[in-house]
Scaffold this active site. Structure first.
Site, PDB file in Angstrom:
ATOM      1  N   ASP A  41     -19.090  70.996  10.371  1.00 56.18           N
ATOM      2  CA  ASP A  41     -18.098  70.057   9.842  1.00 56.18           C
ATOM      3  C   ASP A  41     -17.298  69.411  10.957  1.00 56.18           C
ATOM      4  OD1 ASP A  41     -18.765  70.718   7.128  1.00 56.18           O
ATOM      5  OD2 ASP A  41     -17.683  72.593   7.412  1.00 56.18           O
TER       6      ASP A  41
ATOM      7  N   ASP B  86     -21.737  72.902  15.839  1.00 55.07           N
ATOM      8  CA  ASP B  86     -20.815  73.098  14.725  1.00 55.07           C
ATOM      9  C   ASP B  86     -21.252  72.163  13.595  1.00 55.07           C
ATOM     10  OD1 ASP B  86     -18.265  73.667  13.312  1.00 55.07           O
ATOM     11  OD2 ASP B  86     -17.764  71.613  13.914  1.00 55.07           O
TER      12      ASP B  86
ATOM     13  N   GLN C  70     -17.122  79.076   7.128  1.00 53.44           N
ATOM     14  CA  GLN C  70     -17.031  78.631   5.735  1.00 53.44           C
ATOM     15  C   GLN C  70     -16.114  79.573   4.967  1.00 53.44           C
ATOM     16  OE1 GLN C  70     -18.255  75.739   4.510  1.00 53.44           O
ATOM     17  NE2 GLN C  70     -18.933  75.285   6.590  1.00 53.44           N
TER      18      GLN C  70
END
Length: 207
Positions: A39, A37, A81
């Site tokens: 963030d 992943d 996103q």
């Protein structure tokens, strides 16, 4: 205009190191790929960040990614996103941040990016399995030989739904129930990679 339902699949200007199956991909204890992943896992979670200057690595990120590469295993990124769908991010900004992450961590074999919002019904936004499956297809590796490392339950659910193994690295935003539900947890990224490279990391089926 109908929005596309699939993820963006991105790779660096110099190609995608590790896309070819390594010798251990069809057998042996090591995974065929490790997907991170973005963030909250590789870099600090700055909501809807489109500014490369605000990219900051999480502790141990470079060492962890380098350890996977040193084992001859392709590394990728799977990231939601939704700022794109919300009008908070332009595609160019997503790309600029991606390039900054690669400046700090080196090139990844694949980036699978979901640009859709939570209500669009796509099959790629985590916790759906689409990002993991798309990355595995691009890398030509089986999902069941893939490990996903992330910081929240959606990362682990996406891994499980794709048939991959998941390793959770909890942060301040990780909910207690997500830790409880995870197949495997690690105190930091270095430990997560050690677990990823260990064939004993459990799958949902082996729990």
């Amino acid at each position: 205009m109908t929005r596309p339902t699939g993820p963006w699949l991105l790779s660096g200007p110099h190609g995608a190191p590790g896309v070819r199956q390594p010798p251990h991909a069809l057998g042996g204890p090591l995974p065929a790929a490790v997907l991170f992943d973005r963030d909250g896992t590789l870099v600090a979670d700055v909501p809807y960040n489109g500014d490369p200057a605000r990219v900051a690595l999480m502790p141990g990120a470079r060492k962890a990614v380098d350890a996977v590469r040193a084992a001859g295993i392709p590394v990728g990124v799977v990231t939601n996103q939704s700022g794109v769908a919300r009008g908070l991010l332009r595609p160019r900004q997503v790309e600029d941040v991606r390039l900054r992450v690669e400046e700090l961590l080196g090139p990844f074999a694949v980036w699978a990016v979901c640009p859709h919002g939570p209500g669009e019904g796509c099959g790629c936004r985590k916790p759906a399995p689409g990002l993991v499956l798309a990355a595995c297809r691009r890398l030509a590796v089986p999902p069941e030989r893939t490990v996903v490392i992330g910081d929240i339950g959606a990362d682990m659910e996406a891994a499980r739904a794709a048939g991959a193994r998941g390793v959770l690295v909890p942060t301040a935003v990780t909910r207690p129930e997500e830790v409880t539900a995870a197949d495997a947890t690690a105190a930091d990224l270095i430990e997560a990679v050690r677990l990823a490279l260990d064939s004993a990391v459990p799958t949902q089926e082996s729990r």
